[in-house]
Design a protein around this motif. Structure first.
Motif, PDB file in Angstrom:
ATOM      1  N   LEU A   8      16.718  70.658   2.801  1.00 39.02           N
ATOM      2  CA  LEU A   8      16.499  71.976   2.212  1.00 39.02           C
ATOM      3  C   LEU A   8      16.548  71.915   0.687  1.00 39.02           C
ATOM      4  N   HIS A   9      17.491  71.127   0.147  1.00 40.14           N
ATOM      5  CA  HIS A   9      17.653  70.984  -1.297  1.00 40.14           C
ATOM      6  C   HIS A   9      18.172  69.580  -1.590  1.00 40.14           C
ATOM      7  N   ARG A  11      19.551  67.554  -5.297  1.00 43.93           N
ATOM      8  CA  ARG A  11      19.698  67.587  -6.749  1.00 43.93           C
ATOM      9  C   ARG A  11      20.948  66.824  -7.148  1.00 43.93           C
ATOM     10  N   GLU A  17      20.914  69.514   4.004  1.00 47.53           N
ATOM     11  CA  GLU A  17      19.912  69.414   5.059  1.00 47.53           C
ATOM     12  C   GLU A  17      20.329  70.206   6.284  1.00 47.53           C
ATOM     13  N   GLN A  43      25.093  76.652   1.237  1.00 50.89           N
ATOM     14  CA  GLN A  43      24.442  76.752  -0.069  1.00 50.89           C
ATOM     15  C   GLN A  43      25.475  76.815  -1.182  1.00 50.89           C
ATOM     16  N   ASP A  47      25.950  74.048  -4.147  1.00 51.87           N
ATOM     17  CA  ASP A  47      25.992  74.371  -5.573  1.00 51.87           C
ATOM     18  C   ASP A  47      27.267  73.839  -6.227  1.00 51.87           C
TER      19      ASP A  47
END
Length: 66
Positions: A8-9, A11, A17, A43, A47
């Motif tokens: 999903l992201h 970074r 995932e 999420q 972050d």
């Protein structure tokens, strides 16, 4: 038995995932993935882990960022 995973992201060496019904965060800082059942919690944890990773000068240097 294999479970499909969908990223999903990603970074700063952190990946969020979806693994079946769960969400997993893996990071170069973590020895084991963090598993969540709620996307909003996952999420937020993603972050937070990105922020922690970006504060780790040695890790960022290995990733080519610092």
């Amino acid at each position: 038995m294999t479970t499909d995973a969908r990223i999903l992201h990603a970074r700063s060496g952190v990946v969020l995932e979806q693994r079946g019904e769960d969400y997993a965060i893996s990071s170069l800082r973590l020895s084991e993935p963090l598993i969540f059942t709620d996307l909003s919690e996952a999420q937020l944890a993603f972050d937070n882990e990105v922020a922690a990773s970006e504060q780790d000068a040695e890790l960022m240097s290995r990733l080519g960022g610092a």
